[in-house]
Design a protein around this motif. Structure first.
Motif, PDB file in Angstrom:
ATOM      1  N   LEU A   1       0.828  -1.206   0.000  1.00 32.69           N
ATOM      2  CA  LEU A   1       0.000   0.000   0.000  1.00 32.69           C
ATOM      3  C   LEU A   1       0.867   1.263   0.000  1.00 32.69           C
ATOM      4  O   LEU A   1       0.503   2.274  -0.611  1.00 32.69           O
ATOM      5  CB  LEU A   1      -0.931  -0.006   1.214  1.00 32.69           C
ATOM      6  CG  LEU A   1      -2.076  -1.021   1.129  1.00 32.69           C
ATOM      7  CD1 LEU A   1      -2.836  -1.102   2.447  1.00 32.69           C
ATOM      8  CD2 LEU A   1      -3.038  -0.671  -0.009  1.00 32.69           C
TER       9      LEU A   1
ATOM     10  N   LEU B   1     -16.967  -2.735   2.227  1.00 36.26           N
ATOM     11  CA  LEU B   1     -16.426  -1.599   2.959  1.00 36.26           C
ATOM     12  C   LEU B   1     -16.940  -1.487   4.394  1.00 36.26           C
ATOM     13  O   LEU B   1     -16.618  -0.522   5.082  1.00 36.26           O
ATOM     14  CB  LEU B   1     -16.767  -0.292   2.218  1.00 36.26           C
ATOM     15  CG  LEU B   1     -16.387  -0.212   0.735  1.00 36.26           C
ATOM     16  CD1 LEU B   1     -16.733   1.165   0.189  1.00 36.26           C
ATOM     17  CD2 LEU B   1     -14.912  -0.506   0.523  1.00 36.26           C
TER      18      LEU B   1
ATOM     19  N   TYR C   1      -4.553   4.741   5.566  1.00 34.01           N
ATOM     20  CA  TYR C   1      -3.859   4.873   4.284  1.00 34.01           C
ATOM     21  C   TYR C   1      -4.129   6.240   3.655  1.00 34.01           C
ATOM     22  O   TYR C   1      -3.200   6.946   3.229  1.00 34.01           O
ATOM     23  CB  TYR C   1      -4.330   3.763   3.337  1.00 34.01           C
ATOM     24  CG  TYR C   1      -3.884   3.912   1.908  1.00 34.01           C
ATOM     25  CD1 TYR C   1      -2.683   3.359   1.473  1.00 34.01           C
ATOM     26  CD2 TYR C   1      -4.658   4.611   0.976  1.00 34.01           C
ATOM     27  CE1 TYR C   1      -2.260   3.494   0.160  1.00 34.01           C
ATOM     28  CE2 TYR C   1      -4.242   4.758  -0.334  1.00 34.01           C
ATOM     29  CZ  TYR C   1      -3.048   4.191  -0.737  1.00 34.01           C
ATOM     30  OH  TYR C   1      -2.628   4.344  -2.044  1.00 34.01           O
ATOM     31  N   THR C   2      -5.399   6.637   3.630  1.00 39.24           N
ATOM     32  CA  THR C   2      -5.783   7.890   2.975  1.00 39.24           C
ATOM     33  C   THR C   2      -5.155   9.094   3.670  1.00 39.24           C
ATOM     34  O   THR C   2      -4.572   9.974   3.022  1.00 39.24           O
ATOM     35  CB  THR C   2      -7.313   8.036   2.963  1.00 39.24           C
ATOM     36  OG1 THR C   2      -7.892   6.902   2.305  1.00 39.24           O
ATOM     37  CG2 THR C   2      -7.734   9.300   2.234  1.00 39.24           C
TER      38      THR C   2
ATOM     39  N   THR D   1     -10.123   4.924  -1.475  1.00 40.58           N
ATOM     40  CA  THR D   1      -9.320   6.148  -1.530  1.00 40.58           C
ATOM     41  C   THR D   1      -9.605   6.935  -2.798  1.00 40.58           C
ATOM     42  O   THR D   1      -9.678   8.173  -2.781  1.00 40.58           O
ATOM     43  CB  THR D   1      -7.818   5.807  -1.470  1.00 40.58           C
ATOM     44  OG1 THR D   1      -7.586   4.985  -0.329  1.00 40.58           O
ATOM     45  CG2 THR D   1      -6.972   7.052  -1.363  1.00 40.58           C
TER      46      THR D   1
ATOM     47  N   PHE E   1     -11.320  -3.003   7.883  1.00 36.32           N
ATOM     48  CA  PHE E   1     -11.073  -2.388   6.570  1.00 36.32           C
ATOM     49  C   PHE E   1     -11.068  -0.873   6.671  1.00 36.32           C
ATOM     50  O   PHE E   1     -10.204  -0.198   6.107  1.00 36.32           O
ATOM     51  CB  PHE E   1     -12.127  -2.836   5.561  1.00 36.32           C
ATOM     52  CG  PHE E   1     -12.066  -2.054   4.273  1.00 36.32           C
ATOM     53  CD1 PHE E   1     -11.120  -2.364   3.320  1.00 36.32           C
ATOM     54  CD2 PHE E   1     -12.920  -0.982   4.051  1.00 36.32           C
ATOM     55  CE1 PHE E   1     -11.036  -1.622   2.146  1.00 36.32           C
ATOM     56  CE2 PHE E   1     -12.853  -0.247   2.880  1.00 36.32           C
ATOM     57  CZ  PHE E   1     -11.896  -0.574   1.929  1.00 36.32           C
TER      58      PHE E   1
ATOM     59  N   LEU F   1      -8.144  -6.909  -0.558  1.00 37.43           N
ATOM     60  CA  LEU F   1      -7.986  -5.847   0.431  1.00 37.43           C
ATOM     61  C   LEU F   1      -7.283  -4.636  -0.176  1.00 37.43           C
ATOM     62  O   LEU F   1      -7.717  -3.495   0.010  1.00 37.43           O
ATOM     63  CB  LEU F   1      -7.183  -6.372   1.628  1.00 37.43           C
ATOM     64  CG  LEU F   1      -6.887  -5.351   2.738  1.00 37.43           C
ATOM     65  CD1 LEU F   1      -8.183  -4.762   3.290  1.00 37.43           C
ATOM     66  CD2 LEU F   1      -6.082  -6.008   3.855  1.00 37.43           C
TER      67      LEU F   1
ATOM     68  N   ILE G   1      -7.813   0.481   8.045  1.00 33.46           N
ATOM     69  CA  ILE G   1      -6.739   0.450   7.045  1.00 33.46           C
ATOM     70  C   ILE G   1      -6.941   1.541   5.999  1.00 33.46           C
ATOM     71  O   ILE G   1      -6.021   2.300   5.666  1.00 33.46           O
ATOM     72  CB  ILE G   1      -6.683  -0.933   6.356  1.00 33.46           C
ATOM     73  CG1 ILE G   1      -6.227  -2.000   7.347  1.00 33.46           C
ATOM     74  CG2 ILE G   1      -5.738  -0.907   5.147  1.00 33.46           C
ATOM     75  CD1 ILE G   1      -6.289  -3.416   6.799  1.00 33.46           C
ATOM     76  N   ALA G   2      -8.165   1.650   5.472  1.00 37.85           N
ATOM     77  CA  ALA G   2      -8.442   2.599   4.385  1.00 37.85           C
ATOM     78  C   ALA G   2      -8.272   4.049   4.833  1.00 37.85           C
ATOM     79  O   ALA G   2      -7.658   4.855   4.128  1.00 37.85           O
ATOM     80  CB  ALA G   2      -9.851   2.373   3.848  1.00 37.85           C
TER      81      ALA G   2
ATOM     82  N   ASN H   1      -9.741  -2.941  -2.779  1.00 35.00           N
ATOM     83  CA  ASN H   1     -10.836  -2.197  -2.158  1.00 35.00           C
ATOM     84  C   ASN H   1     -10.333  -0.930  -1.457  1.00 35.00           C
ATOM     85  O   ASN H   1     -11.010   0.101  -1.453  1.00 35.00           O
ATOM     86  CB  ASN H   1     -11.579  -3.080  -1.157  1.00 35.00           C
ATOM     87  CG  ASN H   1     -12.549  -4.031  -1.836  1.00 35.00           C
ATOM     88  OD1 ASN H   1     -12.956  -3.799  -2.959  1.00 35.00           O
ATOM     89  ND2 ASN H   1     -12.889  -5.120  -1.170  1.00 35.00           N
ATOM     90  N   THR H   2      -9.142  -1.021  -0.866  1.00 28.03           N
ATOM     91  CA  THR H   2      -8.553   0.167  -0.241  1.00 28.03           C
ATOM     92  C   THR H   2      -8.321   1.247  -1.282  1.00 28.03           C
ATOM     93  O   THR H   2      -8.595   2.435  -1.046  1.00 28.03           O
ATOM     94  CB  THR H   2      -7.222  -0.196   0.451  1.00 28.03           C
ATOM     95  OG1 THR H   2      -7.456  -1.201   1.445  1.00 28.03           O
ATOM     96  CG2 THR H   2      -6.601   1.028   1.114  1.00 28.03           C
TER      97      THR H   2
END
Length: 437
Positions: free
Chosen positions: A154, A326, A338-339, A406, A331, A398, A334-335, A401-402
């Motif tokens: 990621l 989602l 990450y964003t 984003t 999840f 994963l 993580i998302a 979808n992330t």
């Protein structure tokens, strides 16, 4: 044996073709494309009225028309929902074509003179915003307890910036100036840097996950460099030949066809040669800008060719969102991590690079705000993860979808940030004229 396999393959093709004809696939595609373009026209009217970047409206429309939401509509039959999902999935060539023209547009904005003027600033900014987002996302995800291989994957993808939304906003507001040139140059180079980072990191992540294999220098360094250099060389050659041919033309029809053939043909050759269509078309556009002996007036032709194509591209990007995947708290952690880490890495890295390069004040303040959207190349890299981690589909799902999560956020807020940056820097000329009226 080989002849028998080919005969069986041909028979299967004929069966599929007959089935599609019987079920009138062409009509269903026209229904859906017609509906999407009609909705796009409505979005344009509303966006102009409320002074919102058009691309934001396109993405919102796509989200509302995502397969997950359409499947919940009670007035559609099971068959109609299935056909909708099938047709939307079959339009995957539209994003490829749109990205090809976007890459060409970026290349056509990059002149040798601009690079000389921007000098070391662009080097500092590109390296620090790309590696800043990579390092920050990797460290943040690893710190909150996620596996190192996932954090690396990621983190590598986080370095990519999607040029499409940014370019469209700059075009919509007729942005011109130092900040605009800097943003265009950065998003043009950024994807090449992202490809290098990903090509170096993904083999390591695969080994960390599987516990087997070795890191060959050929796989982690030579192959990606050959792909990038090959794409640039092919693109420059095609661009040089094409602009020389177009230089002798005056007829508008011939010029538009030449431009379309060049961009689409370059993508086809790049795919055939396992090169990057994005980098190839950037090089083609660069050749048009720097080798042409006169202004070929391609901006008008590009607008003519790409308005409906870009509309479809951003709408289809929105339809990719899978809401059914989602919902879990794991999840979302993580998302969102990450964003947020990527945004901080992009803006912070770009500002630090501008400061180190002693760039003008407006570059230091606003350049990072033009680098937030993420789709296109990043989603292509997520597809690569799905393919290379075929034995671990949960990893690929994963990551994918992330990226979609984003992309949905940044394709909405990114254009708004870009608009804010160019307005504050005094480079959004159409916006300023509208305010004066």
């Amino acid at each position: 044996m080989k002849a028998a396999k080919e005969l069986n393959f041909v028979e299967r093709i004929y069966e599929i073709e007959e089935w599609l004809l019987i079920n009138q696939l062409g009509n269903k595609v026209i229904y859906i494309i017609g509906g999407l373009l009609f909705a796009a026209l409505f979005i344009v009217l509303m966006a102009k009225k409320y002074k919102v970047p058009i691309v934001v409206g396109y993405v919102f429309l796509g989200i509302l028309l995502s397969v997950d939401l359409v499947e919940k509509l009670p007035f559609l039959s099971v068959g109609q929902k299935a056909w909708y999902a099938f047709v939307i999935g079959s339009l995957d060539y539209i994003p490829q074509l749109a990205l090809a023209f976007i890459a060409f547009t970026i290349g056509s904005e990059l002149s040798i003179k601009i690079f000389k003027n921007l000098g070391k600033n662009i080097v500092y900014i590109v390296l620090l915003e790309a590696f800043g987002s990579f390092i920050l996302v990797t460290l943040t995800l690893y710190t909150i307890g996620k596996p190192l291989y996932l954090a690396l994957l990621l983190g590598a993808i986080a370095s990519a910036t999607a040029p499409a939304a940014t370019v469209m906003v700059l075009q919509e507001y007729n942005a011109k100036g130092l900040l605009t040139s800097m943003i265009l140059a950065i998003v043009g180079i950024d994807d090449a840097v992202a490809l290098i980072i990903f090509s170096l990191v993904e083999p390591l992540a695969l080994i960390l996950y599987s516990g087997t294999g070795d890191l060959a220098l050929t796989n982690i360094l030579v192959v990606p460099l050959v792909e990038i250099i090959g794409s640039i060389v092919i693109g420059l050659i095609i661009g040089y030949i094409s602009q020389r041919f177009m230089n002798g033309l005056e007829d508008k029809t011939k010029m538009i066809l030449t431009l379309g053939t060049t961009v689409v043909g370059s993508s086809a050759l790049a795919i055939l040669g396992h090169l990057s269509p994005l980098i190839t078309n950037m090089a083609v556009g660069f050749a048009y800008r720097n080798f042409a002996k006169r202004n070929l007036g391609i901006a008008e032709y590009l607008d003519t060719l790409t308005v409906p194509l870009y509309a479809m591209f951003f709408i289809l990007a929105g339809t990719e969102i899978e809401f059914s995947s989602l919902g879990s708290s794991s999840f979302l952690i993580i998302a969102l991590t990450y964003t947020l880490a990527r945004i901080v890495g992009k803006i912070g890295g770009a500002s630090l690079g501008a400061w180190l390069g002693n760039a003008p004040s407006k570059i230091k303040k606003y350049v990072g705000l033009g680098l937030l959207p993420q789709s296109g190349v990043a989603i292509a890299l997520a597809y690569t993860v799905q393919s290379d981690f075929a034995n671990a589909p949960q990893v690929g799902l994963l990551v994918f979808n992330t990226l979609l999560f984003t992309a949905a956020l940044t394709e909405v807020f990114g254009p708004l940030a870009t608009k804010y940056a160019i307005v504050q820097a005094g480079e959004a000329h159409d916006y300023e004229q509208a305010q004066e009226k």
